[in-house]
Design a protein around this motif. Structure first.
Motif: not given
Length: 695
Positions: A359-361, A398-400, A407-409, A434-443
Motif C-alpha cells: 500500500i502507498a498513500m 509491490d507499489i512505489y 506510481a509504479v507497481a 515474463g520469465q521472472f516474478d517481480l517482488v519489490d520496486v523502488e525509485f
C-alpha cells in the motif's frame, strides 16, 4: 480501523433481498484462505454502504435463500437436519425472527404470494417442495400417486393461491385448490414451469424445445423455438418473456410464448445460472457471474447494454428495493449499487478478500493498494472506500509512489504497471518476456528505479521511469525479496538467504555485504530498509530484526517474539520504526529497535488476519495490508490516554489499563504502554489521565 473488506469476513454471496431501497439482507459462505468456514447473514440499513452481522438465536448459518414479500414479511431458508435449523420468518421487518420447523432437506428457494400462502423448494439438490398456508408456521409435503406409487413433487409455480403447476420425474401435475389435491396432466421428466398469466404457462423441455398451455395448465402443445435446451424463463408481462439456453443464448417472445426470436447480447452468457432481476415491465438486470459484467435492458429484453462501472470481477446476486434502486453482490464481498435502474453503478462496500501485498498513500486522502490476481484498490477519501480495478492479470507484489500522481507497481510474470493520474488509468509492460516474478520496486527519482525478481535473484534497472528495464545483477544463489535505495547510488537488497547485497554505484556492481552465521541466524529475511547511508534494518522469520550502523557491513540483532514471522518494516527515522507480522500484529519502536511495543489493533483474535506490508505517512497515519483484503488504518500520533493506539480514548483504553494494573513487567524505563505518567506503574494517576482525555 479495519477498512476492507466490507462486509467482512470474506464471503461468496448466495442470496440477497431488499424489502426497501435502503434495507436489505445478504447471505452466503464465509471463505478463509480458500476454504468455506461457515455461513453468514448480514443486514444493511443504508443501501449496502455498511453491513452488520445478524445472528438471531438458533441460526446455524447454512442459509440458501432470503425472500421478502414486503417491508414486514420475510423468510430465510437453508438446512434442516439433526441439530440444525436455518429456517426463520419475520413479520416485523427483521426486528424479531421466529424459527420455522421444516420437513427434511436443505431448502434453496422460498416464495410467498401473500403473508400466508407460500412454498419452498430444494431445486438445487432436486429434492421435494413443501407448501404453507399459515405464513410458514407449518408445512406439508404434497404427495401424488403415479401407478399406485406415492411420489413427491420437485418444482412448482403458482399463478395464485389456488392454481399451481408442479413437476417430478413422472410428469406434470396441476392443482386448483392450493395444493390440497393434484391431477397429472403430462407424463415425462419435466422441470421449471412458469406462469405468464393465470391462463398461459410455458414449460421448457430439455433438450427438445418448449411446451405451452393456454388454459391454466390443463392441456399442452409444443412451441417452435430457435434451437433447443432452453430453461430459466423470466417474465416481463403476460405477453413478453425471455428464456435462456444452456449454451448461453437467449430467446424472446412478445405474444405470450406463441413465437420466439433470438436476442443479441453484448457478450454471450457463459454462466446461464447467473442472477436476473425483473424490475418492472420494461427493465431488467442480468448479472453475469463469470466476468462480472452487468447487462441492463430498458425495452423488456429486446436490447441489452453493459452498465457503466460494471465490475471486472465475478458477480453473484442482484436485488432491487424499487424500480431505480438496486444492489449487486460480487465475489469476495464487493457490493455495487445503482440509483438509475442499472444504467450506472457505484461501489458501496469494498470487500475484496484478495490478499493485499503493498500500500502507498499519496497524501492523507489518496492512496493505492495492490495484491493477488492483479488487484488494484484506489481510495480518494482516506480509505473510507476503496475502488477496485483490474489493470493486469497475475499477482501484484509491490507499489512505489514517484510523485503525487505517478506510481509504479510490479508483479508476477515480469509485469510492471504505471499510472500518471493517481491510479485512474494504467499502462503495462513486461520485463524479460515474463520469465521472472517481480517482488519489490523502488525509485530514486522520477526516472531512476530498480525492481527485483525474487527466486531468480535478478535486479532490473530503469532510467526512463519504467518504460524500459535492463538486468543489473543475476545470481541464483542469493534469492531476494526486498530492495532499498537512499539515493541514486546507494542501495541494499536482501531475501530468503544468508546474504545481503549492497551497491555504491547505482547497481552497476553489487557486493555481498554480510553473511550471517547459518547456525545462529535466520535463513529467511523478508524486508530491508535504510534511512541513510549508514543506518538500516532487516527483518525476517521468527521475530528476527537486525540493525546496521555502518552501511550494512555489520549487524546487531534486536529480535522480538520468537514465534512471529516479520514480513515488513517501515522506518520513519533512526529512532522510530514499525514492523508487521504474519500473525496480524504491528510492533512499534521509538528507540531505534532496541525495545518494541505491540500496538492494539482490536483484531488480534482473528485467525485469518496477517500482514504483508506496513507504512506510515507524514500525515500521521499508519497503514497495513495483508490477507483477505485487509486494510488497517491507525493514527501514529500519540494521544494522551490512548492506551490501545486507535486515536480515541474510551472504554477499550480503560479495559487495557485495568488489565495492566500494577508494576510494569520487565525493565522500565521504557514504560509499558498503559503507564501513561511514566512512573513504571499502572495505577490511579494513569486512570485519571484516561478520564481527562476521554473521547
Amino acid at each position: 480501523m479495519r477498512q476492507s473488506p466490507l462486509p467482512y469476513p470474506p464471503l461468496d454471496t448466495l442470496t440477497m433481498a431488499f424489502p426497501t431501497p435502503m434495507h436489505g439482507y445478504l447471505a452466503g459462505d464465509r471463505i478463509v484462505f480458500g476454504t468455506e468456514t461457515g455461513d453468514f447473514l448480514l443486514e444493511t440499513h443504508d443501501g449496502g454502504h455498511t453491513w452488520t452481522h445478524l445472528d438471531p438465536p438458533g441460526f446455524q448459518l447454512d442459509i440458501r435463500c432470503v425472500f421478502f414479500l414486503d417491508e414486514l414479511h420475510g423468510w430465510v431458508v437453508g438446512s434442516t437436519g439433526p441439530g440444525t435449523n436455518d429456517n426463520f420468518r419475520t413479520v416485523d421487518g427483521g426486528v424479531t425472527w421466529q424459527a420455522m420447523t421444516l420437513p427434511c432437506c436443505s431448502w434453496s428457494i422460498v416464495r410467498f404470494l401473500d403473508p400466508n400462502f407460500g412454498w419452498i423448494d430444494s431445486v438445487g439438490s432436486m429434492g421435494p417442495i413443501a407448501l404453507s398456508t399459515d405464513g410458514g408456521d407449518s408445512w406439508t409435503l404434497p404427495i401424488v400417486m403415479v401407478d399406485n406409487n406415492a411420489e413427491l413433487l420437485f418444482t412448482v409455480s403458482f399463478a395464485n393461491v389456488q392454481l399451481g403447476i408442479a413437476t417430478n420425474d413422472s410428469g406434470v401435475f396441476r392443482t386448483t385448490d392450493g395444493g390440497v389435491s393434484w391431477t397429472q396432466v403430462l407424463s415425462g421428466d419435466f422441470h421449471a414451469p412458469q406462469f405468464l398469466s393465470e391462463s398461459v404457462l410455458l414449460l421448457p423441455v430439455s433438450p427438445t424445445g418448449m411446451l405451452r398451455s393456454t388454459d391454466g395448465g390443463a392441456t399442452w402443445s409444443p412451441v417452435a423455438t430457435p434451437g433447443s435446451g432452453y430453461f430459466g424463463i423470466e417474465v416481463f408481462t403476460a405477453d413478453i418473456a425471455i428464456a435462456m439456453k444452456s449454451d448461453g443464448e437467449v430467446i424472446r417472445t412478445t405474444d405470450a410464448g406463441a413465437t420466439w426470436t433470438e436476442v443479441d447480447f453484448p457478450e454471450p452468457f457463459i454462466d446461464p445460472f447467473a442472477g436476473i432481476e425483473i424490475i418492472n415491465e420494461t427493465t431488467a438486470i442480468r448479472v453475469r457471474s463469470s466476468t462480472g459484467n452487468i447487462s441492463v435492458t430498458a425495452d423488456a429484453g429486446a436490447t441489452w447494454t453493459t452498465g457503466v462501472n460494471s465490475p471486472p470481477i465475478p458477480t453473484s446476486a442482484v436485488a432491487f428495493g424499487s424500480p431505480t434502486d438496486g444492489v449487486v453482490a460480487c465475489l469476495d464481498g464487493l457490493i455495487l449499487g445503482t440509483n438509475d435502474g442499472g444504467a450506472s453503478w457505484e461501489y458501496r462496500s469494498n470487500g475484496q478478500a484478495r490478499d493485499l501485498h503493498s500500500i502507498a498513500m499519496f497524501d492523507a486522502q489518496r492512496g493505492l493498494a495492490v495484491g493477488e490476481f492483479g488487484t488494484v484498490l484506489r481510495t480518494s477519501n482516506g480509505g473510507e472506500l476503496w475502488t477496485p480495478s483490474r489493470p493486469t492479470l497475475g499477482d501484484l507484489n509491490d507499489i512505489y509512489l514517484i510523485d503525487d500522481q505517478t506510481a509504479v507497481a510490479v508483479g508476477d510474470i515480469g509485469r510492471v504497471i504505471k499510472t500518471i493520474d493517481g491510479g485512474q488509468t494504467w499502462s503495462s509492460i513486461m520485463i524479460a518476456n515474463g520469465q521472472f516474478d517481480l517482488v519489490d520496486v523502488e525509485f530514486a527519482d522520477e526516472n531512476v528505479g530498480w525492481a527485483i525478481a525474487g527466486p531468480e535473484a535478478n535486479i532490473f534497472h530503469t532510467v526512463d521511469g519504467g518504460a524500459t528495464w535492463l538486468s543489473q545483477f543475476f545470481n541464483g544463489g542469493f534469492p531476494l525479496s526486498s530492495i532499498s535505495f537512499v539515493d541514486a547510488e546507494h542501495g541494499w537488497a536482501a531475501g530468503p538467504s544468508d546474504a545481503i547485497l549492497w551497491t555504491a554505484d547505482g547497481g552497476v556492481s553489487w557486493t555481498v555485504a554480510s553473511i550471517f552465521d547459518p547456525q545462529g541466524g535466520p535463513d529467511v529475511k523478508w524486508d530491508i530498509s535504510f534511512v541513510n547511508h549508514s543506518v538500516g534494518w532487516v527483518v525476517g522469520n521468527f521475530g528476527y530484526i537486525a540493525k546496521s550502523t555502518d552501511g550494512g557491513l555489520t549487524w546487531v540483532n534486536h529480535d522480538i517474539a520468537a514465534t512471529e514471522h516479520i514480513m515488513s518494516i517501515h522506518v520513519a527515522n533512526e529512532q522510530e520504526l514499525w514492523v508487521a507480522t504474519l500473525n496480524g500484529h504491528i510492533h512499534h519502536s521509538i528507540d531505534g529497535g532496541v525495545t518494541w511495543t505491540q500496538l492494539i489493533t482490536g483484531f488480534e483474535s482473528d485467525p485469518a488476519l496477517s500482514f504483508d506490508f506496513v507504512t506510515a505517512t507524514p500525515s500521521g497515519d499508519l497503514w497495513a495490508v495483508g490477507a483477505l483484503g485487509t486494510v488497517l488504518k491507525m493514527p501514529t500520533a500519540s494521544t494522551p490516554g490512548d492506551v490501545d493506539g486507535d486515536g480515541i480514548v474510551g472504554i477499550l483504553d480503560f479495559l487495557a489499563l485495568l488489565a495492566a494494573w500494577g508494576p510494569c513487567p520487565g525493565s522500565c524505563p521504557p514504560a509499558c504502554p498503559a503507564d501513561l505518567d511514566g512512573d513504571c506503574t499502572v495505577g490511579i494517576l494513569d486512570f485519571l489521565i484516561v478520564l481527562a482525555n476521554w473521547g
